[in-house]
Design an enzyme around this catalytic site. Structure first.
Site, PDB file in Angstrom:
ATOM      1  N   ARG A 125     -14.532  -5.856  14.718  1.00 37.67           N
ATOM      2  CA  ARG A 125     -14.842  -4.419  14.858  1.00 37.67           C
ATOM      3  C   ARG A 125     -13.615  -3.588  15.235  1.00 37.67           C
ATOM      4  NH1 ARG A 125     -19.404  -6.590  17.466  1.00 37.67           N
ATOM      5  NH2 ARG A 125     -21.131  -6.712  16.016  1.00 37.67           N
ATOM      6  N   LYS A 147      -5.553   6.143   6.128  1.00 39.32           N
ATOM      7  CA  LYS A 147      -6.497   5.827   5.052  1.00 39.32           C
ATOM      8  C   LYS A 147      -6.273   4.377   4.672  1.00 39.32           C
ATOM      9  CE  LYS A 147      -7.510  10.122   2.636  1.00 39.32           C
ATOM     10  NZ  LYS A 147      -7.383  10.857   1.359  1.00 39.32           N
ATOM     11  N   GLU A 189       5.228  11.139  -5.202  1.00 44.18           N
ATOM     12  CA  GLU A 189       4.520  11.602  -3.997  1.00 44.18           C
ATOM     13  C   GLU A 189       5.422  12.551  -3.185  1.00 44.18           C
ATOM     14  OE1 GLU A 189       1.323  10.952  -3.489  1.00 44.18           O
ATOM     15  OE2 GLU A 189       0.867   9.050  -4.471  1.00 44.18           O
ATOM     16  N   LYS A 231       3.166  15.244   6.027  1.00 45.79           N
ATOM     17  CA  LYS A 231       1.921  14.464   6.103  1.00 45.79           C
ATOM     18  C   LYS A 231       1.401  14.414   7.540  1.00 45.79           C
ATOM     19  CE  LYS A 231      -0.854  10.836   4.472  1.00 45.79           C
ATOM     20  NZ  LYS A 231      -1.083   9.764   3.529  1.00 45.79           N
ATOM     21  N   GLU A 241     -10.214  14.337   6.383  1.00 49.94           N
ATOM     22  CA  GLU A 241     -10.418  15.092   5.151  1.00 49.94           C
ATOM     23  C   GLU A 241     -11.720  15.884   5.194  1.00 49.94           C
ATOM     24  OE1 GLU A 241      -8.823  12.874   1.743  1.00 49.94           O
ATOM     25  OE2 GLU A 241     -10.285  13.929   0.520  1.00 49.94           O
ATOM     26  N   ARG A 247      -6.385  18.230   4.525  1.00 57.89           N
ATOM     27  CA  ARG A 247      -5.946  16.906   4.053  1.00 57.89           C
ATOM     28  C   ARG A 247      -6.245  16.703   2.573  1.00 57.89           C
ATOM     29  NH1 ARG A 247      -5.800  11.025   6.992  1.00 57.89           N
ATOM     30  NH2 ARG A 247      -4.721  10.020   5.257  1.00 57.89           N
ATOM     31  N   ASN A 251      -4.461  15.286  -2.082  1.00 60.68           N
ATOM     32  CA  ASN A 251      -4.974  14.655  -3.302  1.00 60.68           C
ATOM     33  C   ASN A 251      -4.526  15.381  -4.563  1.00 60.68           C
ATOM     34  OD1 ASN A 251      -6.375  12.728  -1.805  1.00 60.68           O
ATOM     35  ND2 ASN A 251      -8.116  14.098  -1.530  1.00 60.68           N
ATOM     36  N   HIS A 254      -4.446  13.664  -7.857  1.00 56.52           N
ATOM     37  CA  HIS A 254      -5.069  12.350  -7.721  1.00 56.52           C
ATOM     38  C   HIS A 254      -6.395  12.217  -8.474  1.00 56.52           C
ATOM     39  CE1 HIS A 254      -1.913  11.710  -4.875  1.00 56.52           C
ATOM     40  NE2 HIS A 254      -2.339  10.512  -4.558  1.00 56.52           N
ATOM     41  N   HIS A 258      -6.290   9.154 -10.662  1.00 55.88           N
ATOM     42  CA  HIS A 258      -7.171   7.994 -10.489  1.00 55.88           C
ATOM     43  C   HIS A 258      -7.908   7.671 -11.782  1.00 55.88           C
ATOM     44  CE1 HIS A 258      -7.410   8.267  -5.796  1.00 55.88           C
ATOM     45  NE2 HIS A 258      -6.282   7.747  -6.230  1.00 55.88           N
ATOM     46  N   HIS A 271       0.846   3.678  -9.604  1.00 57.85           N
ATOM     47  CA  HIS A 271       0.068   4.760  -8.974  1.00 57.85           C
ATOM     48  C   HIS A 271       0.846   6.084  -8.992  1.00 57.85           C
ATOM     49  CE1 HIS A 271      -2.599   6.767  -6.149  1.00 57.85           C
ATOM     50  NE2 HIS A 271      -1.565   7.016  -5.363  1.00 57.85           N
TER      51      HIS A 271
HETATM   52  P1  NAD Z   1       2.765  -1.842  -4.114  1.00 64.28           P
HETATM   53  O1  NAD Z   1       2.322  -2.074  -2.752  1.00 64.28           O
HETATM   54  O2  NAD Z   1       2.073  -2.577  -5.205  1.00 64.28           O
HETATM   55  O3  NAD Z   1       4.333  -2.121  -4.192  1.00 64.28           O
HETATM   56  C1  NAD Z   1       4.980  -1.954  -5.420  1.00 64.28           C
HETATM   57  C2  NAD Z   1       5.784  -3.205  -5.815  1.00 64.28           C
HETATM   58  O4  NAD Z   1       6.980  -3.245  -5.076  1.00 64.28           O
HETATM   59  C3  NAD Z   1       5.071  -4.499  -5.558  1.00 64.28           C
HETATM   60  O5  NAD Z   1       5.387  -5.396  -6.588  1.00 64.28           O
HETATM   61  C4  NAD Z   1       5.698  -4.955  -4.257  1.00 64.28           C
HETATM   62  O6  NAD Z   1       5.614  -6.340  -4.061  1.00 64.28           O
HETATM   63  C5  NAD Z   1       7.113  -4.516  -4.446  1.00 64.28           C
HETATM   64  N1  NAD Z   1       7.900  -4.272  -3.251  1.00 64.28           N
HETATM   65  C6  NAD Z   1       7.481  -3.689  -2.113  1.00 64.28           C
HETATM   66  N2  NAD Z   1       8.525  -3.469  -1.307  1.00 64.28           N
HETATM   67  C7  NAD Z   1       9.608  -3.970  -1.933  1.00 64.28           C
HETATM   68  C8  NAD Z   1      10.970  -4.031  -1.602  1.00 64.28           C
HETATM   69  N3  NAD Z   1      11.467  -3.463  -0.509  1.00 64.28           N
HETATM   70  N4  NAD Z   1      11.814  -4.649  -2.469  1.00 64.28           N
HETATM   71  C9  NAD Z   1      11.338  -5.181  -3.638  1.00 64.28           C
HETATM   72  N5  NAD Z   1      10.062  -5.094  -4.014  1.00 64.28           N
HETATM   73  C10 NAD Z   1       9.216  -4.505  -3.167  1.00 64.28           C
HETATM   74  O7  NAD Z   1       2.656  -0.292  -4.508  1.00 64.28           O
HETATM   75  P2  NAD Z   1       2.954   1.063  -3.715  1.00 64.28           P
HETATM   76  O8  NAD Z   1       3.394   2.011  -4.739  1.00 64.28           O
HETATM   77  O9  NAD Z   1       3.773   0.831  -2.515  1.00 64.28           O
HETATM   78  O10 NAD Z   1       1.506   1.487  -3.201  1.00 64.28           O
HETATM   79  C11 NAD Z   1       0.470   1.798  -4.098  1.00 64.28           C
HETATM   80  C12 NAD Z   1      -0.830   1.616  -3.359  1.00 64.28           C
HETATM   81  O11 NAD Z   1      -0.877   2.517  -2.260  1.00 64.28           O
HETATM   82  C13 NAD Z   1      -2.042   1.918  -4.213  1.00 64.28           C
HETATM   83  O12 NAD Z   1      -2.994   0.915  -3.984  1.00 64.28           O
HETATM   84  C14 NAD Z   1      -2.536   3.259  -3.691  1.00 64.28           C
HETATM   85  O13 NAD Z   1      -3.922   3.410  -3.809  1.00 64.28           O
HETATM   86  C15 NAD Z   1      -2.129   3.163  -2.242  1.00 64.28           C
HETATM   87  N6  NAD Z   1      -1.966   4.463  -1.587  1.00 64.28           N
HETATM   88  C16 NAD Z   1      -2.560   4.651  -0.393  1.00 64.28           C
HETATM   89  C17 NAD Z   1      -2.401   5.846   0.282  1.00 64.28           C
HETATM   90  C18 NAD Z   1      -3.004   6.020   1.639  1.00 64.28           C
HETATM   91  O14 NAD Z   1      -2.975   7.130   2.175  1.00 64.28           O
HETATM   92  N7  NAD Z   1      -3.501   4.977   2.237  1.00 64.28           N
HETATM   93  C19 NAD Z   1      -1.610   6.863  -0.270  1.00 64.28           C
HETATM   94  C20 NAD Z   1      -0.993   6.624  -1.504  1.00 64.28           C
HETATM   95  C21 NAD Z   1      -1.174   5.411  -2.148  1.00 64.28           C
HETATM   96  N1  GLY Z   2      -2.683  10.111   0.206  1.00 62.86           N
HETATM   97  C1  GLY Z   2      -3.661  11.075   0.576  1.00 62.86           C
HETATM   98  C2  GLY Z   2      -4.018  11.050   2.009  1.00 62.86           C
HETATM   99  O1  GLY Z   2      -3.495  10.261   2.763  1.00 62.86           O
HETATM  100  O2  GLY Z   2      -4.857  11.805   2.435  1.00 62.86           O
END
Ligand code: NAD
Ligand code: GLY
Length: 367
Positions: A125, A147, A189, A231, A241, A247, A251, A254, A258, A271
């Protein structure tokens, strides 16, 4: 001499936390967490790409600071951001008798960060977790704001929770190993913050492509710092949000993005690339609705292209995009809310957008 680090705070009362941005931070993880985390057990969630690069350094520093650490290594990829691999995290924690006082560290990009945060929100939890983001996208966006979640076969991030980390340690040195395409995706972003919130930041991005794409340290630190500051300010005002909050502006692009990711099965585009195309569609929609000057659309397209980002969506029928958008979690009372641009640096939310305008915004930017 080591450059001074940047320190920002996400102000959320008792759940407030710091974002530290600097060089060489991973090797100082243990020391920096000693005061923040009460227990001695830390599970480091990472993936098969990031772990060989950075796990050892983090583990050494945790050991020096007196923590026991357990690596949990997931396969690398958005397609593994699912129930099955969340279960892998729980299996390891339960097998190793992790307790309420234990903590999780997310060492990786947004996929690892979102999954680790959600595992932390639900294990026993709720246990503490810390973000150690290693992609630009995670450093400027996903590691901040709480998030967390996983994907469902029918749509992205449909299962999750708002759950804030104890701190975010951003080691900008990790970008040196990041593939260039991933760096560019993260820049989508960054551009988003300029477009929705800060015209002077947008203008700065228009003039600094060379330094940024070459990872010039001052330029990189600047974009991470400015993005996180925006942010943090938005999340501090509207953590969950809310209906009247700001917040949802994050998006921008997005809802379209998406849908592009869903139709392409999360494999063809990153992404950030999908968000780049989505921002163009959102800017086009804003012009079609006569909310924004045409120049804002032109500057948005030009800036994204100058960072090597796509501005045209893969060729699917417009109706397929509309159907995927209807399943987006931003649907409220059966109608989609769109973030629209009013000008560079200003955005707002719109409901009840005519379907014909949405169709046109998509078709004008689809191959
Ligand atoms: P990812 O986590 O898949 O990383 C991208 C690639 O880079 C992967 O292959 C990873 O292994 C590699 N990598 C990571 N760090 C590295 C480094 N320093 N050197 C070499 N390779 C490295 O993708 P991302 O773009 O970081 O994140 C995308 C995800 O984030 C999506 O799932 C999206 O929905 C999510 N997201 C979440 C939020 C939120 O607010 N929580 C906001 C935006 C995106
Ligand atoms: N990436 C959108 C949010 O964190 O609200």
């Amino acid at each position: 001499m080591k450059e001074p680090e940047d320190l920002l705070t996400v102000a959320l009362g008792s759940r407030s936390y710091d974002i530290v941005i600097g060089s060489g931070l991973l090797a100082e993880t243990g020391e920096r967490l000693r005061r923040l985390l009460p227990g001695g057990q830390i599970a480091i969630v990472s993936n098969s790409t990031v772990a060989p690069l950075y796990l050892q350094s983090v583990q050494n520093s945790l050991q020096e600071a007196g923590f026991q650490s357990l690596p949990i290594i997931l396969p690398d990829g958005e397609m593994y951001k699912d129930w099955q691999h969340l279960q892998t995290i729980f299996d390891a924690l339960i097998t190793h008798r992790y307790e309420r006082s234990s903590a999780l560290l997310a060492l990786g990009g947004g996929v690892v960060g979102d999954m680790t945060g959600y595992a932390a929100a639900s294990f026993l939890r709720g246990v503490s977790y810390v973000q150690l983001p290693t992609t630009l996208l995670a450093q400027v966006d996903s590691s901040v704001g709480g998030k967390t979640g996983i994907n469902h076969a029918l749509g992205k991030n449909l299962i999750g929770a708002f759950y804030q980390p104890k701190t975010v340690l951003i080691d900008s040195d990790t970008l040196a190993t990041l593939p260039e395409r991933q760096l560019r995706a993260g820049l989508a972003e960054v551009i988003k913050y300029g477009l929705l919130w800060d015209a002077s930041f947008f203008a700065e991005l228009e003039g600094r492509q060379r330094e940024i794409l070459r990872l010039q340290p001052a330029a990189i630190r600047l974009i991470i710092q400015r993005s996180c500051a925006i942010k943090a300010a938005i999340v501090g005002q509207d953590e969950r949000e809310g209906e009247q909050g700001q917040r949802a502006l994050l998006n921008l692009g997005h809802t379209f993005g998406h849908a592009i990711e869903t139709l392409t099965g999360y494999t063809q585009l990153l992404h950030g690339e999908a968000v780049a195309i989505g921002m163009v569609m959102a800017a086009e929609l804003s012009v079609l609705l006569e909310l924004a000057p045409a120049e804002s659309l032109q500057r948005t397209c030009a800036l994204l292209q100058s960072y090597g980002l796509p501005i045209q969506a893969p060729a699917f029928p417009v109706e397929a995009y509309l159907e995927a958008m209807a399943r987006d979690k931003k649907v409220q009372d059966g109608s989609l809310r769109f973030v629209v641009v009013q000008d560079i640096g200003r955005a707002t939310l719109r409901k009840g957008v005519p379907i014909e305008a949405i169709r046109q915004a998509i078709s004008r930017h689809t191959q």
